[in-house]
Design a protein around this motif. Structure first.
Motif, mmCIF file in Angstrom:
data_model
loop_
_atom_site.group_PDB
_atom_site.id
_atom_site.type_symbol
_atom_site.label_atom_id
_atom_site.label_comp_id
_atom_site.label_asym_id
_atom_site.label_seq_id
_atom_site.Cartn_x
_atom_site.Cartn_y
_atom_site.Cartn_z
ATOM 1 N N LEU A 2 0.840 -1.196 0.000
ATOM 2 C CA LEU A 2 0.000 0.000 0.000
ATOM 3 C C LEU A 2 0.878 1.250 0.000
ATOM 4 N N ASP A 3 0.356 2.321 -0.537
ATOM 5 C CA ASP A 3 1.076 3.587 -0.611
ATOM 6 C C ASP A 3 0.552 4.536 0.465
ATOM 7 N N PRO A 4 1.352 4.803 1.508
ATOM 8 C CA PRO A 4 0.888 5.701 2.568
ATOM 9 C C PRO A 4 0.490 7.085 2.057
ATOM 10 N N GLY A 5 1.172 7.586 1.039
ATOM 11 C CA GLY A 5 0.827 8.886 0.468
ATOM 12 C C GLY A 5 -0.567 8.889 -0.133
ATOM 13 N N GLU A 6 -0.908 7.825 -0.851
ATOM 14 C CA GLU A 6 -2.251 7.705 -1.424
ATOM 15 C C GLU A 6 -3.301 7.598 -0.324
#
Length: 161
Positions: A143-147
């Protein structure tokens, strides 16, 4: 500060405490437990993060296994978790978890919320650096924390309107 939590935010923090005391063998409530609590507290957090509590627990066990392996300790993954272990005493928050709770309040104030919900907690959790246990876990699961930060802020805007 706990009085500022909306029902789902409060449920997430209480679930995090249960995760640390019952599901895992930890002596403190960390950001990884808060992430588990957010996902298990209700549909809002689970839908936003996009993984189940079981996926998060498996990811934590894998990360623990990798960390032990890095220092030469070979332990089967199944032996890391101890669901039978239950603590009756209060479990303290790690400094990272305290910072996350504080940051969730700051985010609520920034956007003019009078409460802290799971979306505030998610936004605070993913704002940590790559060394933070919750951020490491999210990255480990692809998963992308920024997204997630963007999605959490959008969910807060939808909730406010």
């Amino acid at each position: 500060m706990f009085e500022r939590f909306e029902q789902d935010g409060r449920a997430a923090v209480l679930s995090a405490s249960r995760q640390a005391s019952e599901v895992r063998f930890d002596s403190h409530i960390g950001t990884e437990h808060l992430l588990l609590g957010v996902v298990e507290a209700g549909a809002g957090g689970a839908n936003l993060v996009g993984v189940s509590g079981d996926d998060l627990r498996r990811g934590l066990e894998e990360l623990d296994h990798l960390a032990l392996g890095a220092v030469g300790v070979a332990v089967p993954i199944e032996s890391l978790a101890n669901p039978a272990r239950r603590r009756k005493r209060h479990i303290p928050f790690t400094s990272g978890a305290k910072q996350c709770l504080k940051r969730s309040l700051e985010i609520a104030i920034e956007i003019g919320s009078g409460y802290i919900a799971v979306e505030h907690l998610i936004a605070a959790l993913v704002s940590g650096d790559r060394r933070d246990p919750a951020v490491r876990l999210l990255i480990h699961l692809g998963l992308d924390p920024g997204e997630l930060a963007v999605e959490a802020r959008q969910a807060l805007q939808r909730r406010a309107s």
